[in-house]
Design an enzyme around this catalytic site. Sequence first.
Site, PDB file in Angstrom:
ATOM      1  N   LYS A 189       0.768  -1.289  -0.053  1.00 48.71           N
ATOM      2  CA  LYS A 189       0.052  -0.058   0.064  1.00 48.71           C
ATOM      3  C   LYS A 189       0.992   1.378  -0.067  1.00 48.71           C
ATOM      4  CE  LYS A 189      -1.997   2.766   2.603  1.00 48.71           C
ATOM      5  NZ  LYS A 189      -2.050   4.049   1.618  1.00 48.71           N
ATOM      6  N   GLU A 265       9.455   1.028  10.699  1.00 47.29           N
ATOM      7  CA  GLU A 265      10.713   2.055  10.412  1.00 47.29           C
ATOM      8  C   GLU A 265      10.078   3.541  10.548  1.00 47.29           C
ATOM      9  OE1 GLU A 265      13.752   1.253   9.495  1.00 47.29           O
ATOM     10  OE2 GLU A 265      13.539  -1.117   9.495  1.00 47.29           O
ATOM     11  N   CYS A 300      13.674  10.827   6.494  1.00 48.45           N
ATOM     12  CA  CYS A 300      13.619  10.184   7.902  1.00 48.45           C
ATOM     13  C   CYS A 300      14.951  10.636   8.863  1.00 48.45           C
ATOM     14  CB  CYS A 300      13.284   8.598   7.947  1.00 48.45           C
ATOM     15  SG  CYS A 300      14.245   7.591   6.757  1.00 48.45           S
ATOM     16  N   GLU A 399       9.350  15.392  15.484  1.00 49.74           N
ATOM     17  CA  GLU A 399       9.727  15.431  14.005  1.00 49.74           C
ATOM     18  C   GLU A 399       8.879  16.533  13.463  1.00 49.74           C
ATOM     19  OE1 GLU A 399       8.756  11.915  11.881  1.00 49.74           O
ATOM     20  OE2 GLU A 399      10.829  11.971  11.190  1.00 49.74           O
TER      21      GLU A 399
HETATM   22  P1  NAD Z   1       2.301   8.027   7.819  1.00 51.12           P
HETATM   23  O1  NAD Z   1       2.523   7.272   9.088  1.00 51.12           O
HETATM   24  O2  NAD Z   1       1.138   9.230   7.794  1.00 51.12           O
HETATM   25  O3  NAD Z   1       1.827   7.292   6.469  1.00 51.12           O
HETATM   26  C1  NAD Z   1       2.484   6.126   6.141  1.00 51.12           C
HETATM   27  C2  NAD Z   1       1.747   5.198   5.532  1.00 51.12           C
HETATM   28  O4  NAD Z   1       0.903   4.581   6.404  1.00 51.12           O
HETATM   29  C3  NAD Z   1       0.988   5.921   4.207  1.00 51.12           C
HETATM   30  O5  NAD Z   1       1.178   4.916   3.166  1.00 51.12           O
HETATM   31  C4  NAD Z   1      -0.436   5.821   4.900  1.00 51.12           C
HETATM   32  O6  NAD Z   1      -1.288   5.902   3.955  1.00 51.12           O
HETATM   33  C5  NAD Z   1      -0.426   4.634   6.007  1.00 51.12           C
HETATM   34  N1  NAD Z   1      -1.403   4.786   6.994  1.00 51.12           N
HETATM   35  C6  NAD Z   1      -1.783   6.110   7.553  1.00 51.12           C
HETATM   36  N2  NAD Z   1      -2.762   5.519   8.401  1.00 51.12           N
HETATM   37  C7  NAD Z   1      -2.939   4.143   8.432  1.00 51.12           C
HETATM   38  C8  NAD Z   1      -3.614   3.287   9.264  1.00 51.12           C
HETATM   39  N3  NAD Z   1      -4.605   3.862  10.331  1.00 51.12           N
HETATM   40  N4  NAD Z   1      -3.277   1.870   9.380  1.00 51.12           N
HETATM   41  C9  NAD Z   1      -2.352   1.607   8.078  1.00 51.12           C
HETATM   42  N5  NAD Z   1      -1.574   2.251   7.458  1.00 51.12           N
HETATM   43  C10 NAD Z   1      -2.185   3.660   7.504  1.00 51.12           C
HETATM   44  O7  NAD Z   1       3.664   8.901   7.334  1.00 51.12           O
HETATM   45  P2  NAD Z   1       3.859   9.729   6.209  1.00 51.12           P
HETATM   46  O8  NAD Z   1       3.444  11.040   6.360  1.00 51.12           O
HETATM   47  O9  NAD Z   1       3.567   9.058   4.928  1.00 51.12           O
HETATM   48  O10 NAD Z   1       5.636   9.826   6.363  1.00 51.12           O
HETATM   49  C11 NAD Z   1       6.305  10.501   7.144  1.00 51.12           C
HETATM   50  C12 NAD Z   1       7.029   9.505   8.161  1.00 51.12           C
HETATM   51  O11 NAD Z   1       7.659   8.614   7.804  1.00 51.12           O
HETATM   52  C13 NAD Z   1       7.875  10.450   9.112  1.00 51.12           C
HETATM   53  O12 NAD Z   1       7.619  10.265  10.505  1.00 51.12           O
HETATM   54  C14 NAD Z   1       9.238   9.730   8.750  1.00 51.12           C
HETATM   55  O13 NAD Z   1      10.206   9.713   9.620  1.00 51.12           O
HETATM   56  C15 NAD Z   1       8.855   8.459   8.513  1.00 51.12           C
HETATM   57  N6  NAD Z   1       9.925   7.767   7.538  1.00 51.12           N
HETATM   58  C16 NAD Z   1      10.735   6.551   8.314  1.00 51.12           C
HETATM   59  C17 NAD Z   1      11.786   6.157   7.481  1.00 51.12           C
HETATM   60  C18 NAD Z   1      12.496   5.070   8.140  1.00 51.12           C
HETATM   61  O14 NAD Z   1      13.171   4.386   7.406  1.00 51.12           O
HETATM   62  N7  NAD Z   1      12.768   4.944   9.342  1.00 51.12           N
HETATM   63  C19 NAD Z   1      11.715   6.761   6.284  1.00 51.12           C
HETATM   64  C20 NAD Z   1      10.951   7.461   5.490  1.00 51.12           C
HETATM   65  C21 NAD Z   1       9.863   7.951   6.370  1.00 51.12           C
END
Ligand code: NAD
Length: 495
Positions: A189, A265, A300, A399
């Site tokens: 997804k 992650e 990230c 963050e």
């Molecule tokens: P997010 O958590 O809002 O969304 C990530 C994914 O989760 C998306 O595909 C979203 O549709 C899905 N999602 C949202 N609500 C959900 C639910 N209730 N159930 C299941 N899936 C759901 O994060 P974002 O805004 O897309 O990305 C930013 C975040 O990702 C930041 O916190 C960043 O640090 C982190 N990130 C971490 C790494 C790493 O390797 N540690 C790498 C890149 C980004």
Amino acid sequence: MLDVKRIESLRHAAVAPVLHVIDGTSRPSRDGATSEVISPLDGRAMAVMAWGTAADAEDAIAAARRAFEDGRWSGLPPAERKRIMLRWAALIEAQALDLAVLGVRNNGTEIGMALKAEPLSAAATIRYYAEAVDKIFGEIAPTGDDVLGLVHRAPVGVVGAIVPWNFPLMIGAWKLGPALAAGNTVVLKPAETASLTLVRIAELALEAGMPAGVLNVVLGEGKVVGEAMSLSPEIDVLVFTGSGGVGRRLLENAAKSNLKRVYLELGGKSPNIVFADAPSLDEAVKVSAMGIFRNSGQVCVAGSRLLVERSIHDEFVARLVRATEAMKVGDPLDPATAAGAVNSLAQLEQNLRFVAEARAMGRAIATGGGRVLEATGGYYMAPTIVTGVNPADSLAQAEVFGPVLAVMPFDTEDEAVAIANGTDYGLAAAVWTTSLSRAHRMVRRLRAGIVHVNTYGGSDLTVPLGGVKQSGNGHDKSLHAFDKYLDLKSAWIRL
Ligand code: NAD
């Protein structure tokens, strides 16, 4: 060299309706629902995509389950899976620039970085795991002569992968590469605001000969499609990159359903620590600016807290402000751009709220602080440096995931360590020093999944990436990534 003519020809190219990839076919949502894809470059609709419901997720999960159980993928010799995946990587590479431009229009990353970090990195990752998979051996246990103890490494089954919008292909491939090479089937997804390129590479996987149902992509909202995946009893392992809030929810849903394994992650608030004996302040300034501002801070591992030894603090900040103001912000399809668009209006507004709060608390905005290029309709923000930040401020703890740097002075190594380790996160860190002893001490003392010394970022596939504390619990990249996708299974055979 980027092919500027090609980029311009693709800048406004029409994008066909974007569909789910389920059981080897591209198909709309069961209820026909769609959503407009808004480009952060100009705030306009650039495509229409299928908008899934739980029913679509269940179709994809059922297809992945069938494909796993009948062995059409897991039952192939590893060398055959490798052959198909190498062909897949080659197809991605052959279309790299087109994929990169499509991705930039979708998520706003500057093209120079997007080309390398997205399709080319995804192809390299797929190749890396494909090449590794016929070199993984089981074990023979050191038992007595009357038995034979074997340790097999077996694919876990159906993998659910939920990924964010900042580097969809790179992060997607970090999951898909080892999961698929190991023989699992996958339901992926993508994030709502960065789905298009992942659909394209799933179509290319079919073209490369990957059997139907092995890689499925379901589009739609996280709280609908992702929620259905995390509650499904048919997903064995859920791998996630994203925010801590969603990570918590996935753990809860795993507990409520089938106790599926969940690997997270998550985010970071990574400290970039500059000692007065840094080998080159010019280099530290240049790399620190890129370490926070590339991809508009939507990385990230971004070095979002800058800790500078007090004796060089003012000089370092002055130089950093100059370097930052020299960065070109704006159109991410212009190869000269150093910081492109913020991914969405909601993310831009969140970035600005952090700055407003810091301002209200009397912190100094050394440069930036606001939205720019608003007339384009796009979501652009000036790289922002905030000085005099207190380690307890929310700007030093939470963050932002945007182009906002919090700067703090320190006097001693112990104080730097205390500030650096004083958040809930532990993803990345960096230390700038010429002292070999101090460099090694800091690597040991900093609580982070990766510690850079005299650089920031830039690790390759050979080393794992994962967080400690609330930055997560699993590792992407390197051969260690296979551990998430292969079960240990023992055989105890009486001779
Ligand atoms: P997010 O958590 O809002 O969304 C990530 C994914 O989760 C998306 O595909 C979203 O549709 C899905 N999602 C949202 N609500 C959900 C639910 N209730 N159930 C299941 N899936 C759901 O994060 P974002 O805004 O897309 O990305 C930013 C975040 O990702 C930041 O916190 C960043 O640090 C982190 N990130 C971490 C790494 C790493 O390797 N540690 C790498 C890149 C980004």
